[in-house]
Design a protein around this motif. Structure first.
Motif, short mmCIF file in Angstrom:
data_model
loop_
_atom_site.label_atom_id
_atom_site.label_comp_id
_atom_site.label_asym_id
_atom_site.label_seq_id
_atom_site.Cartn_x
_atom_site.Cartn_y
_atom_site.Cartn_z
N GLN A 46 1.00 -1.27 -0.18
CA GLN A 46 -0.02 -0.30 0.38
C GLN A 46 0.79 1.09 -0.28
O GLN A 46 0.95 2.02 -0.08
CB GLN A 46 -0.97 0.11 1.49
CG GLN A 46 -1.52 -0.69 1.19
CD GLN A 46 -2.91 -0.69 2.40
OE1 GLN A 46 -2.53 -0.87 3.44
NE2 GLN A 46 -3.77 -1.58 2.16
N TYR A 47 1.97 1.60 0.48
CA TYR A 47 2.65 2.43 0.96
C TYR A 47 3.61 2.52 -0.94
O TYR A 47 3.58 3.98 -1.16
CB TYR A 47 4.10 2.04 1.72
CG TYR A 47 5.33 3.41 1.97
CD1 TYR A 47 4.98 4.66 2.19
CD2 TYR A 47 6.48 3.14 0.56
CE1 TYR A 47 5.75 5.41 2.29
CE2 TYR A 47 7.21 4.11 1.32
CZ TYR A 47 6.88 4.59 1.57
OH TYR A 47 8.09 5.88 1.41
N LEU A 48 3.87 1.03 -1.50
CA LEU A 48 3.97 2.18 -2.71
C LEU A 48 3.25 2.25 -3.55
O LEU A 48 3.50 2.87 -4.26
CB LEU A 48 5.05 0.67 -2.97
CG LEU A 48 6.05 0.12 -2.56
CD1 LEU A 48 6.54 -1.33 -3.31
CD2 LEU A 48 7.08 1.39 -2.71
N ARG A 49 2.22 1.50 -3.26
CA ARG A 49 0.79 2.20 -4.44
C ARG A 49 0.51 3.35 -4.25
O ARG A 49 0.51 4.41 -5.29
CB ARG A 49 -0.10 1.00 -4.17
CG ARG A 49 0.06 0.13 -5.09
CD ARG A 49 -1.32 -0.71 -4.85
NE ARG A 49 -1.93 -1.34 -3.77
CZ ARG A 49 -1.50 -2.11 -2.95
NH1 ARG A 49 -0.48 -2.68 -3.61
NH2 ARG A 49 -2.14 -1.96 -1.72
N ASN A 50 0.85 3.86 -2.72
CA ASN A 50 0.88 5.69 -2.34
C ASN A 50 1.76 6.71 -2.76
O ASN A 50 1.24 7.81 -2.58
CB ASN A 50 0.07 5.55 -0.72
CG ASN A 50 -1.55 4.83 -0.83
OD1 ASN A 50 -1.82 5.23 -1.25
ND2 ASN A 50 -1.58 4.26 0.84
N ARG A 51 3.10 6.17 -3.09
CA ARG A 51 3.12 6.94 -3.43
C ARG A 51 3.57 7.72 -5.21
O ARG A 51 2.43 7.32 -6.30
CB ARG A 51 5.05 6.30 -3.84
CG ARG A 51 5.63 5.81 -2.55
CD ARG A 51 6.86 4.80 -2.64
NE ARG A 51 7.59 5.60 -3.42
CZ ARG A 51 8.97 7.20 -1.95
NH1 ARG A 51 9.01 6.55 -1.72
NH2 ARG A 51 9.82 7.48 -3.57
N HIS A 64 13.79 2.62 -1.57
CA HIS A 64 12.52 2.44 -1.21
C HIS A 64 11.91 2.21 -0.27
O HIS A 64 11.12 2.54 0.27
CB HIS A 64 11.40 1.87 -2.61
CG HIS A 64 11.17 2.48 -3.94
ND1 HIS A 64 12.23 1.74 -4.85
CD2 HIS A 64 11.11 3.33 -4.36
CE1 HIS A 64 11.36 2.65 -5.77
NE2 HIS A 64 11.26 4.29 -5.55
N VAL A 65 12.98 1.13 1.11
CA VAL A 65 12.25 0.20 1.47
C VAL A 65 13.19 1.58 2.63
O VAL A 65 12.20 1.62 3.98
CB VAL A 65 13.38 -1.12 1.97
CG1 VAL A 65 13.24 -1.60 3.15
CG2 VAL A 65 12.60 -2.08 0.82
N LEU A 66 13.95 2.14 2.71
CA LEU A 66 14.75 3.08 3.87
C LEU A 66 13.74 4.21 3.71
O LEU A 66 13.23 4.92 4.88
CB LEU A 66 16.21 3.81 3.58
CG LEU A 66 17.48 2.55 3.08
CD1 LEU A 66 18.47 3.72 2.69
CD2 LEU A 66 17.47 2.36 4.45
N ASP A 67 12.75 4.66 2.78
CA ASP A 67 12.03 6.01 2.83
C ASP A 67 10.59 5.16 4.12
O ASP A 67 10.40 6.07 4.51
CB ASP A 67 11.37 6.04 1.30
CG ASP A 67 12.62 6.72 0.63
OD1 ASP A 67 13.18 7.25 1.22
OD2 ASP A 67 11.89 7.11 -1.17
N PHE A 68 10.35 4.18 3.19
CA PHE A 68 9.27 3.33 4.34
C PHE A 68 9.84 3.93 5.67
O PHE A 68 8.83 3.79 6.43
CB PHE A 68 9.28 1.80 3.84
CG PHE A 68 8.54 1.04 4.22
CD1 PHE A 68 6.70 1.56 4.70
CD2 PHE A 68 8.58 0.20 4.97
CE1 PHE A 68 5.43 0.66 4.44
CE2 PHE A 68 7.37 -0.86 5.66
CZ PHE A 68 6.19 0.12 5.61
N LEU A 69 10.99 2.81 6.11
CA LEU A 69 11.67 2.62 7.23
C LEU A 69 10.76 4.12 8.11
O LEU A 69 10.13 4.14 9.21
CB LEU A 69 12.08 1.85 7.36
CG LEU A 69 13.35 0.95 7.09
CD1 LEU A 69 14.24 0.57 7.32
CD2 LEU A 69 11.88 0.15 8.22
N GLY A 70 11.70 5.20 7.38
CA GLY A 70 11.68 6.67 7.70
C GLY A 70 10.14 6.52 7.74
O GLY A 70 9.48 7.33 9.27
#
Length: 179
Positions: A46-51, A64-70
């Motif tokens: 969902q996080y990737l789809r909402n970008r 993208h993973v680092l952005d998600f963790l942030g």
């Protein structure tokens, strides 16, 4: 016309009702780990789809993973004192401060482990797994070390207990197969 009744499908409109079993009434229950892994995978997707623009899982990389963790830090419950805070380095601060709440290192480490497994279970290649990237390991190490310093508790890696059977190279305690 169809209606559902306790896991059975009833087809109406003929001179008699036909009942067929639709599926298993009690599907196997997932373990806590499997449920969490599934929930984490869905959340990351969902996080990737909402970008903007949206990112396909196949195009996902370590950034993208680092952005998600942030992004997840905003939902954290662990107080991490900044170096200028008067409570920096104190394991049990005596009062409140303005330092932000963050995700705990252990939670992030476990999350990455679950997502790493989920990526491969969902068809991703181990060689291209963004959760296994070295940048992620470095980020987790930095989070661990900074949180340990902020609490005044140095992180010490747990020593593995030696397996007495592994130290026994000749394995004389095990029967050998006769040919």
């Amino acid at each position: 016309m169809m209606s559902f009744n306790k896991g059975k499908e009833i087809i109406e409109g003929s001179s008699r009702s036909v009942t067929a079993v639709v599926g298993v009434e009690n599907p196997p229950r997932l373990s806590r780990y499997e449920s969490q892994k599934r929930r984490d995978w869905i959340t990351f997707g969902q996080y990737l789809r909402n970008r903007r623009p949206p990112v396909a899982i196949s195009q996902c990389n370590a950034n993208h993973v680092l952005d998600f963790l942030g992004y997840l830090d905003q939902f954290g419950k662990t107080k991490v004192h900044l170096q200028g805070c008067m409570f920096f380095g104190q394991p049990e601060p005596p009062g409140p401060c303005a330092c932000s709440l963050r995700q705990a290192w252990g939670s992030l480490d476990a999350l990455i482990g679950r997502l790493r497994a989920a990526y491969e279970e969902n068809g991703g290649s181990p060689e291209t797994n963004p959760f296994a990237n070295g940048a992620i390991r470095i980020y987790l190490r930095e989070v661990r070390d900074s949180q340990a310093k902020a609490r005044g508790i140095p992180y010490k890696k747990k020593k593995k207990k030696k397996n007495p059977l592994k130290g026994n190279e000749d394995n004389s305690s095990f029967p050998t197969q006769q040919t």
